[in-house]
Design an enzyme around this catalytic site. Structure first.
Site, PDB file in Angstrom:
ATOM      1  N   THR A   1     -33.123 -88.468   6.846  1.00  0.00           N
ATOM      2  CA  THR A   1     -33.288 -87.636   8.174  1.00  0.00           C
ATOM      3  C   THR A   1     -33.461 -86.119   7.650  1.00  0.00           C
ATOM      4  OG1 THR A   1     -32.146 -86.422   9.940  1.00  0.00           O
ATOM      5  CG2 THR A   1     -30.684 -87.098   8.200  1.00  0.00           C
ATOM      6  N   ASP A   2     -34.453 -85.378   8.435  1.00  0.00           N
ATOM      7  CA  ASP A   2     -34.795 -84.116   8.175  1.00  0.00           C
ATOM      8  C   ASP A   2     -33.522 -83.250   8.563  1.00  0.00           C
ATOM      9  OD1 ASP A   2     -34.639 -84.337  10.924  1.00  0.00           O
ATOM     10  OD2 ASP A   2     -36.545 -83.001  11.308  1.00  0.00           O
ATOM     11  N   GLU A   3     -32.486 -83.718   9.102  1.00  0.00           N
ATOM     12  CA  GLU A   3     -31.316 -82.801   9.299  1.00  0.00           C
ATOM     13  C   GLU A   3     -30.457 -82.282   7.957  1.00  0.00           C
ATOM     14  OE1 GLU A   3     -29.126 -83.857  12.782  1.00  0.00           O
ATOM     15  OE2 GLU A   3     -30.606 -85.129  13.656  1.00  0.00           O
TER      16      GLU A   3
ATOM     17  N   LYS B   1     -25.388 -87.846   5.353  1.00  0.00           N
ATOM     18  CA  LYS B   1     -26.666 -88.356   4.876  1.00  0.00           C
ATOM     19  C   LYS B   1     -27.329 -87.618   3.606  1.00  0.00           C
ATOM     20  CE  LYS B   1     -29.178 -90.795   6.864  1.00  0.00           C
ATOM     21  NZ  LYS B   1     -29.359 -92.465   6.785  1.00  0.00           N
TER      22      LYS B   1
ATOM     23  N   TYR C   1     -22.590 -85.874  10.512  1.00  0.00           N
ATOM     24  CA  TYR C   1     -23.639 -86.585  10.199  1.00  0.00           C
ATOM     25  C   TYR C   1     -24.670 -86.327   9.115  1.00  0.00           C
ATOM     26  CZ  TYR C   1     -28.249 -88.905  11.127  1.00  0.00           C
ATOM     27  OH  TYR C   1     -29.542 -89.367  10.819  1.00  0.00           O
ATOM     28  N   SER C   2     -25.271 -84.997   9.352  1.00  0.00           N
ATOM     29  CA  SER C   2     -26.231 -84.770   8.538  1.00  0.00           C
ATOM     30  C   SER C   2     -25.588 -84.625   7.030  1.00  0.00           C
ATOM     31  CB  SER C   2     -27.057 -83.609   8.708  1.00  0.00           C
ATOM     32  OG  SER C   2     -26.260 -82.227   9.026  1.00  0.00           O
TER      33      SER C   2
HETATM   34  P1  NAD Z   1     -29.222 -96.611  15.177  1.00  0.00           P
HETATM   35  O1  NAD Z   1     -27.573 -96.130  15.259  1.00  0.00           O
HETATM   36  O2  NAD Z   1     -29.960 -97.223  16.337  1.00  0.00           O
HETATM   37  O3  NAD Z   1     -28.964 -98.018  14.235  1.00  0.00           O
HETATM   38  C1  NAD Z   1     -28.096 -98.252  13.209  1.00  0.00           C
HETATM   39  C2  NAD Z   1     -28.075 -99.703  12.800  1.00  0.00           C
HETATM   40  O4  NAD Z   1     -27.208 -99.835  11.490  1.00  0.00           O
HETATM   41  C3  NAD Z   1     -27.425-100.434  13.718  1.00  0.00           C
HETATM   42  O5  NAD Z   1     -27.886-101.766  13.875  1.00  0.00           O
HETATM   43  C4  NAD Z   1     -25.703-100.518  13.248  1.00  0.00           C
HETATM   44  O6  NAD Z   1     -25.371-101.928  13.644  1.00  0.00           O
HETATM   45  C5  NAD Z   1     -26.247-100.882  11.812  1.00  0.00           C
HETATM   46  N1  NAD Z   1     -24.863-100.282  10.941  1.00  0.00           N
HETATM   47  C6  NAD Z   1     -24.008 -99.423  11.292  1.00  0.00           C
HETATM   48  N2  NAD Z   1     -22.935 -99.376  10.259  1.00  0.00           N
HETATM   49  C7  NAD Z   1     -23.499-100.623   9.536  1.00  0.00           C
HETATM   50  C8  NAD Z   1     -22.581-100.978   8.486  1.00  0.00           C
HETATM   51  N3  NAD Z   1     -21.488-100.678   7.936  1.00  0.00           N
HETATM   52  N4  NAD Z   1     -23.326-102.096   8.037  1.00  0.00           N
HETATM   53  C9  NAD Z   1     -24.239-102.742   8.352  1.00  0.00           C
HETATM   54  N5  NAD Z   1     -24.886-102.337   9.394  1.00  0.00           N
HETATM   55  C10 NAD Z   1     -24.607-101.071   9.844  1.00  0.00           C
HETATM   56  O7  NAD Z   1     -29.805 -95.624  14.078  1.00  0.00           O
HETATM   57  P2  NAD Z   1     -31.430 -95.302  13.927  1.00  0.00           P
HETATM   58  O8  NAD Z   1     -31.818 -94.096  14.839  1.00  0.00           O
HETATM   59  O9  NAD Z   1     -32.319 -96.627  14.033  1.00  0.00           O
HETATM   60  O10 NAD Z   1     -31.640 -94.633  12.514  1.00  0.00           O
HETATM   61  C11 NAD Z   1     -31.692 -95.479  11.451  1.00  0.00           C
HETATM   62  C12 NAD Z   1     -32.036 -94.636  10.150  1.00  0.00           C
HETATM   63  O11 NAD Z   1     -32.664 -93.632  10.171  1.00  0.00           O
HETATM   64  C13 NAD Z   1     -30.572 -94.050   9.835  1.00  0.00           C
HETATM   65  O12 NAD Z   1     -30.228 -93.916   8.466  1.00  0.00           O
HETATM   66  C14 NAD Z   1     -30.753 -92.589  10.383  1.00  0.00           C
HETATM   67  O13 NAD Z   1     -29.951 -91.667   9.438  1.00  0.00           O
HETATM   68  C15 NAD Z   1     -32.225 -92.565  10.081  1.00  0.00           C
HETATM   69  N6  NAD Z   1     -32.956 -91.595  10.951  1.00  0.00           N
HETATM   70  C16 NAD Z   1     -32.715 -91.740  12.257  1.00  0.00           C
HETATM   71  C17 NAD Z   1     -33.610 -90.863  12.923  1.00  0.00           C
HETATM   72  C18 NAD Z   1     -33.676 -90.612  14.594  1.00  0.00           C
HETATM   73  O14 NAD Z   1     -34.263 -89.957  15.156  1.00  0.00           O
HETATM   74  N7  NAD Z   1     -32.940 -91.661  15.157  1.00  0.00           N
HETATM   75  C19 NAD Z   1     -34.432 -89.624  12.253  1.00  0.00           C
HETATM   76  C20 NAD Z   1     -34.464 -89.844  10.993  1.00  0.00           C
HETATM   77  C21 NAD Z   1     -33.773 -90.726  10.055  1.00  0.00           C
HETATM   78  P1  TYD Z   2     -30.171 -86.034  19.562  1.00  0.00           P
HETATM   79  O1  TYD Z   2     -30.904 -87.081  20.532  1.00  0.00           O
HETATM   80  O2  TYD Z   2     -28.582 -86.463  19.840  1.00  0.00           O
HETATM   81  O3  TYD Z   2     -30.465 -85.886  18.076  1.00  0.00           O
HETATM   82  P2  TYD Z   2     -30.310 -84.971  17.119  1.00  0.00           P
HETATM   83  O4  TYD Z   2     -28.848 -84.050  17.547  1.00  0.00           O
HETATM   84  O5  TYD Z   2     -29.985 -85.911  15.978  1.00  0.00           O
HETATM   85  O6  TYD Z   2     -31.338 -83.975  17.054  1.00  0.00           O
HETATM   86  O7  TYD Z   2     -30.385 -84.750  20.668  1.00  0.00           O
HETATM   87  C1  TYD Z   2     -31.470 -83.958  20.428  1.00  0.00           C
HETATM   88  C2  TYD Z   2     -31.283 -82.523  20.879  1.00  0.00           C
HETATM   89  O8  TYD Z   2     -31.017 -82.589  22.407  1.00  0.00           O
HETATM   90  C3  TYD Z   2     -30.398 -81.807  20.255  1.00  0.00           C
HETATM   91  O9  TYD Z   2     -30.729 -80.717  20.368  1.00  0.00           O
HETATM   92  C4  TYD Z   2     -29.141 -81.860  21.331  1.00  0.00           C
HETATM   93  C5  TYD Z   2     -29.800 -82.153  22.507  1.00  0.00           C
HETATM   94  N1  TYD Z   2     -29.032 -82.858  23.545  1.00  0.00           N
HETATM   95  C6  TYD Z   2     -28.768 -82.222  24.925  1.00  0.00           C
HETATM   96  O10 TYD Z   2     -29.230 -81.400  25.173  1.00  0.00           O
HETATM   97  N2  TYD Z   2     -28.167 -83.164  25.494  1.00  0.00           N
HETATM   98  C7  TYD Z   2     -27.658 -84.695  25.469  1.00  0.00           C
HETATM   99  O11 TYD Z   2     -27.122 -85.163  26.342  1.00  0.00           O
HETATM  100  C8  TYD Z   2     -28.097 -84.741  24.365  1.00  0.00           C
HETATM  101  C9  TYD Z   2     -27.509 -86.185  23.830  1.00  0.00           C
HETATM  102  C10 TYD Z   2     -28.636 -84.187  23.150  1.00  0.00           C
END
Ligand code: NAD
Ligand code: TYD
Length: 353
Positions: free
Chosen positions: A133-135, A163, A159-160
């Site tokens: 993640t960019d975080e 990661k 979280y970040s």
């Molecule tokens: P998500 O939470 O939707 O999915 C995570 C998946 O991992 C789920 O299917 C869960 O069952 C599985 N999982 C969790 N713990 C596990 C374990 N111990 N063993 C096996 N499987 C397990 O997450 P996402 O949004 O799809 O993100 C996927 C990846 O991309 C993550 O590594 C996240 O850090 C990264 N990422 C996400 C975003 C975003 O905006 N969502 C942005 C950049 C990077």
């Molecule tokens: P989120 O979707 O949780 O992603 P991230 O924290 O990984 O960026 O949140 C996106 C932005 O929206 C973040 O600045 C937090 C804000 N946010 C709200 O204002 N209200 C909400 O209910 C949630 C879930 C997030």
């Protein structure tokens, strides 16, 4: 090719699996422990394909992971399994440390064990792609800077930080043990099959249910939004074409304030599913997230220059597709709205009022 996708039942992982099955001739094995965020229904469009297989495997269980890797003999491992929600990591960091750090360590050791025994021709092909993640770069508050691949790590949340730790482990396994790795760091994704604890799906579903739309703090925080299918395309390119040891930032060139995002969703819903009142009447400012990063923004020039990737969707086209998807996919929505969704999301909202 044979590709293992960890976390393939999650939001981005399932988009990667759909992308691979629908656009390539590769085989996919999903390893996913199906936490609250994992949902086999997100793989419904591909799970009948003979090139798709699934194993309910926890990435922290080394014996189980080794067994799957040895049986499948992957050319590529794409590692997306993680705990991914910042607010949950603040509420309870333990699972984040366990899955994101210990889980990545376990997977790296299993991959190293497998890689070391491969013949040289297979070793030359093998890649471990870590999805991050960019975080990890922290907060760009008060600047017009963008995150580049050289930006120092400064994570803010549990979280970040977890990661960031996993990224460091992956680089160390490359440098010390010669494991052929690539890493990507992406900005906020949005799109279909997104679990409704994250901002965009939460606002869509709360609005449709006539519930408050919680905006943390003053709503001026900025995220750089990328449509999930654009991310999936970028990930496949990096996994299959990037040079070993490379890192790529992936982003959508879509910096938006949170309040702008919430208002844009309300306008789309006013048009697509008009109600008695304007949806924006439901906007409710609530207590801020502790340690909240004010701005993220990605410089995605390197992946464009090296691999020719750029996003297809604009924020407007991607958001419209997303809102339409949630309006047209009641079965998936009702499935995730039971159990884990209701309990934690509602507890989070109550705690912020
Ligand atoms: P998500 O939470 O939707 O999915 C995570 C998946 O991992 C789920 O299917 C869960 O069952 C599985 N999982 C969790 N713990 C596990 C374990 N111990 N063993 C096996 N499987 C397990 O997450 P996402 O949004 O799809 O993100 C996927 C990846 O991309 C993550 O590594 C996240 O850090 C990264 N990422 C996400 C975003 C975003 O905006 N969502 C942005 C950049 C990077
Ligand atoms: P989120 O979707 O949780 O992603 P991230 O924290 O990984 O960026 O949140 C996106 C932005 O929206 C973040 O600045 C937090 C804000 N946010 C709200 O204002 N209200 C909400 O209910 C949630 C879930 C997030």
């Amino acid at each position: 090719m044979k590709i293992i996708v960890t976390g393939g039942a999650g939001f981005i992982g399932s988009a990667v699996v759909r992308h691979i099955i629908e656009n390539t001739v590769d085989q996919v094995l999903v390893l996913d422990s199906l936490t609250y965020a994992g949902n086999l229904a997100s793989l419904k469009t591909v799970n009948k394909d003979s090139r798709f297989s699934f194993s309910k495997t926890d990435i922290t269980d080394k014996a189980a992971v080794m067994e799957q890797i040895n049986a499948f003999q992957p050319d590529v491992i794409m590692h997306l399994a993680a705990e991914s929600h910042v607010d949950r990591s603040i509420d309870g960091p333990t699972d984040f440390i366990h899955t994101n750090i210990i889980g990545t360590f376990t997977l790296l050791e299993a991959a190293r064990n497998f890689y070391d025994k491969l013949p040289a021709s297979k070793q030359a092909q093998f890649r471990f792609h870590h999805i991050s993640t960019d975080e990890v770069y922290g907060d760009l508050e008060g600047t017009t800077d963008l995150f580049t691949e050289e930006t120092p790590y400064a994570p803010s949340s549990p979280y970040s930080a977890s990661k960031a730790s996993s990224d460091h482990l992956v680089r160390a396994w490359h440098r010390t043990y010669g494991l052929p790795v690539v890493i990507t760091n992406c900005s906020n994704n949005y799109g279909p099959y997104h679990f409704p604890e994250k901002l965009i799906p939460l606002v869509i579903l709360n609005a449709l249910a006539g519930k408050a739309l919680p905006v943390y703090g003053n709503g001026q925080q900025i995220r750089d939004w990328l449509y999930v299918e654009d991310h999936a395309r970028a990930l496949y390119l990096v996994a299959t074409q990037a040079e070993i040891g490379e890192t790529y930032n992936i982003g959508g060139h879509n910096e938006k304030k949170n309040i702008e995002v919430v208002e844009a969703i309300c306008h789309l819903l006013d048009e697509l599913q008009p109600a008695d009142k304007k949806y924006s009447d439901l906007i409710t400012y609530v207590n801020d997230r502790p340690g909240h990063d004010l701005r993220y923004a990605i410089d995605a020039e390197k992946i464009h220059a090296d691999l020719g990737w750029k996003p297809i969707e604009t924020f407007e086209s991607g958001l419209r597709k997303t809102v339409e998807w949630y309006l047209n996919n009641n079965e998936w929505v009702n499935d995730v709205k039971s159990g884990a969704y209701m309990s934690w999301v509602e507890k989070n909202y109550e705690g912020r009022k």
